[in-house]
Design an enzyme around this catalytic site. Structure first.
Site, PDB file in Angstrom:
ATOM      1  CB  SER A  40      40.659  33.974  43.125  1.00 46.48           C
ATOM      2  OG  SER A  40      41.795  34.404  42.410  1.00 46.48           O
ATOM      3  N   GLY A  41      39.981  36.974  41.741  1.00 47.02           N
ATOM      4  CA  GLY A  41      40.096  37.680  40.471  1.00 47.02           C
ATOM      5  C   GLY A  41      41.198  37.088  39.610  1.00 47.02           C
ATOM      6  CG  ASP A  52      44.447  39.513  38.780  1.00 48.79           C
ATOM      7  OD1 ASP A  52      43.350  40.075  38.667  1.00 48.79           O
ATOM      8  OD2 ASP A  52      45.002  39.317  39.884  1.00 48.79           O
ATOM      9  CG  HIS A 184      49.184  40.138  48.962  1.00 47.94           C
ATOM     10  ND1 HIS A 184      49.708  38.889  49.231  1.00 47.94           N
ATOM     11  CD2 HIS A 184      48.734  40.055  47.671  1.00 47.94           C
ATOM     12  CE1 HIS A 184      49.582  38.116  48.174  1.00 47.94           C
ATOM     13  NE2 HIS A 184      49.000  38.787  47.211  1.00 47.94           N
TER      14      HIS A 184
HETATM   15  C1  SPV Z   1      43.627  36.833  43.753  1.00 44.75           C
HETATM   16  O1  SPV Z   1      43.587  35.610  43.972  1.00 44.75           O
HETATM   17  O2  SPV Z   1      43.029  37.350  42.811  1.00 44.75           O
HETATM   18  C2  SPV Z   1      44.368  37.721  44.661  1.00 44.75           C
HETATM   19  C3  SPV Z   1      45.560  37.213  45.343  1.00 44.75           C
HETATM   20  O3  SPV Z   1      44.012  38.878  44.759  1.00 44.75           O
HETATM   21  S1  SPV Z   1      46.946  37.641  44.413  1.00 44.75           S
HETATM   22  O4  SPV Z   1      46.808  37.052  43.101  1.00 44.75           O
HETATM   23  O5  SPV Z   1      48.120  37.143  45.119  1.00 44.75           O
HETATM   24  O6  SPV Z   1      46.989  39.103  44.320  1.00 44.75           O
HETATM   25 MG    MG Z   2      42.827  39.488  43.177  1.00 45.42          MG
END
Ligand code: SPV
Ligand code: MG
Length: 288
Positions: A40-41, A52, A184
């Site tokens: 996961s980013g 993020d 999403h």
């Molecule tokens: C992540 O886990 O980095 C995702 C999911 O891309 S979200 O954070 O909901 O975009």
């Molecule tokens: Mg992400």
């Protein structure tokens, strides 16, 4: 590696995938019985203490990916955000993740630099559909020969563009060669995803990330029939934060570690997670 995930998807089953931000969290996901790990980013950004928002370089994320692949046997799905630029960047980046042993990559149709999906009032801009089709094609070409699954992610619902636009983009991404479509949603109820899934007539299965609508259990997801992967995208870092906060506060409150010692993982437990026994066996065999 890719085959285990592809086999599950092709068999019409639901693959359950847990987030990780390092090999230890990935190993715990494997130990708990998840079918795959989500590199996961969001989790990695949080682990570095930054938003993020395309702030970490792709090599930082790739290093984590390589380290996880070396330590777990379950397939890894790499979160490549927007692919770090245009279709040329996507080709470069996807090739590196394929060679690193990723089972699947996800690229999303937002502009670079992206903003995180679930933040209220965040900047959510999408690239043109044709531009994103080019990125999918570049990803396919870069993954050829590695049995790499290419997952196209549309943020149309995140950007408030509505179900029609999400369906239109999903169909275009399938046409461009995506293996799966990640849809999403940030709505607090599953209604939007249930409505989208009901209307989805595309030739490829769906992937969801139910962070915002946790009521949608695996039994309910299976009943929807078109979803083949569920990603629990941030539950490793959230669990870690809850556990550390609680224990750190208790140590300050108690004036020492004497109370918490019995209720946290033992040092021996950590030795096991580090596979110390295997190293000791190797020492017996090779050290002379
Ligand atoms: C992540 O886990 O980095 C995702 C999911 O891309 S979200 O954070 O909901 O975009
Ligand atoms: Mg992400």
């Amino acid at each position: 590696m890719a085959n285990a995930l592809r086999d599950k998807i092709d068999a019409g089953e639901l693959a359950t995938v847990m987030a990780a931000h390092n090999p230890l969290s990935a190993r715990l996901a494997e130990e708990a019985g998840f079918d795959g790990v989500w590199a996961s980013g969001f989790e990695l950004s949080a682990a570095y203490g930054v938003p993020d928002a395309s702030l970490l370089s792709f090599t930082t994320h790739l290093d984590m990916t390589r380290a996880i692949v070396e330590q777990v046997g379950i397939p890894l799905i790499a979160d490549l955000d927007t692919g770090y630029g245009n279709a040329i960047n996507v080709g470069h980046v996807v090739g590196a993740y394929a060679r690193a042993g990723s089972a699947a990559v996800v690229i999303e149709d937002k502009t670079f630099p992206k903003d995180t999906s679930l933040l209220a009032g965040a900047r959510q801009e999408l690239v043109r559909t044709a531009e994103f089709q080019g990125k999918i094609e570049a990803a396919r070409a870069a993954g050829a020969g590695h049995d790499l699954i290419v997952i196209a992610r549309t943020e149309a619902l995140i950007a408030d563009l509505g179900i029609e636009e999400a369906l239109r983009r999903g169909a275009a991404y399938a046409e461009a060669g995506a293996d799966l479509l990640l849809i999403h949603s940030k709505q607090k109820s599953p209604d939007e995803i249930v409505a989208f899934t009901g209307r989805w007539q595309g030739p490829i299965p769906l992937v969801i990330v139910p962070t915002a609508y946790p009521q949608l259990t695996e039994a309910k997801i299976r009943a929807l029939d078109k979803i083949r992967v569920v990603i629990y995208a941030n539950h490793a870092v959230r669990a870690a934060v809850s556990a550390m906060r609680e224990v750190f506060a208790a140590i300050r409150h108690d004036g020492g570690i004497h109370q918490v010692d019995q209720r946290i993982a033992s040092v021996e437990d950590i030795f096991d997670l580090q596979r110390v026994a295997a190293m000791k066996a190797a020492e017996k065999k090779y050290l002379r």
